[in-house]
Design an enzyme around this catalytic site. Structure first.
Site, PDB file in Angstrom:
ATOM      1  N   CYS A 133      -2.927 -13.182  -6.948  1.00 16.48           N
ATOM      2  CA  CYS A 133      -3.786 -14.184  -6.215  1.00 16.48           C
ATOM      3  C   CYS A 133      -3.502 -15.309  -7.206  1.00 16.48           C
ATOM      4  CB  CYS A 133      -5.328 -13.566  -6.175  1.00 16.48           C
ATOM      5  SG  CYS A 133      -6.108 -14.658  -4.991  1.00 16.48           S
ATOM      6  N   CYS A 170      -3.540 -14.435  -1.270  1.00 13.18           N
ATOM      7  CA  CYS A 170      -4.027 -15.816  -0.885  1.00 13.18           C
ATOM      8  C   CYS A 170      -2.572 -16.457  -0.672  1.00 13.18           C
ATOM      9  CB  CYS A 170      -4.773 -16.291  -2.075  1.00 13.18           C
ATOM     10  SG  CYS A 170      -3.934 -16.687  -3.571  1.00 13.18           S
ATOM     11  N   CYS A 203       4.828 -17.176  -5.666  1.00 12.96           N
ATOM     12  CA  CYS A 203       5.096 -15.936  -6.317  1.00 12.96           C
ATOM     13  C   CYS A 203       6.641 -15.928  -6.716  1.00 12.96           C
ATOM     14  CB  CYS A 203       4.929 -14.630  -5.316  1.00 12.96           C
ATOM     15  SG  CYS A 203       5.447 -13.118  -6.092  1.00 12.96           S
TER      16      CYS A 203
END
Length: 137
Positions: free
Chosen positions: A8, A80, A87
């Protein structure tokens, strides 16, 4: 041993809740990690919302993604959109699963209320589906 990372933005609320449910719905054959793109500290209302369903996450720590870059995860769950978009690529053949959940810390100035409960319950249902689909425990 399966390794699952929940990612997140700040590793304070949504990823911590998901981490707690993953620990609850899996066994010792699965290692659960959670991290954030940033590190915001464990949110007290996330702890409170989980305590209401009998899961204690008060000993969880808020971790930054950098701490886990050398781990070969089987699954990376982003909870999220920000984490999904930022990422990094992990080594190996990690399966990436994304589901955006509203951030309850951004509602009513972060005060506890129905928004925490509904986000928690949405995450719970998602985690149950994830475990049934990918971990078959």
């Amino acid at each position: 041993m399966k390794k699952v990372l929940v990612l997140c933005t700040g590793n304070s609320c949504r990823s911590q809740i998901a981490h707690g449910f993953l620990n609850f719905y899996t066994d010792e054959s699965v290692n659960i990690y959670s991290a954030g793109i940033e590190k915001h500290g464990l949110n007290a209302n996330a702890v409170k919302s989980m305590k209401e369903v009998g899961i204690d996450i008060s000993a969880h720590t808020s971790n930054k993604l950098d701490e886990y870059l050398d781990i070969d995860f089987d699954f990376i769950i982003t909870v999220c959109d920000n984490a999904n978009e930022t990422c990094p690529i992990f080594p190996g053949n990690s399966v990436k699963v994304h589901k955006n959940f509203k951030d309850p810390t951004k509602v009513l100035g972060g005060e506890y209320g129905e928004h925490f409960i509904s986000t928690r319950d949405e995450i719970k249902e998602f985690i149950i589906q994830f475990v049934n689909k990918y971990l078959a425990i």
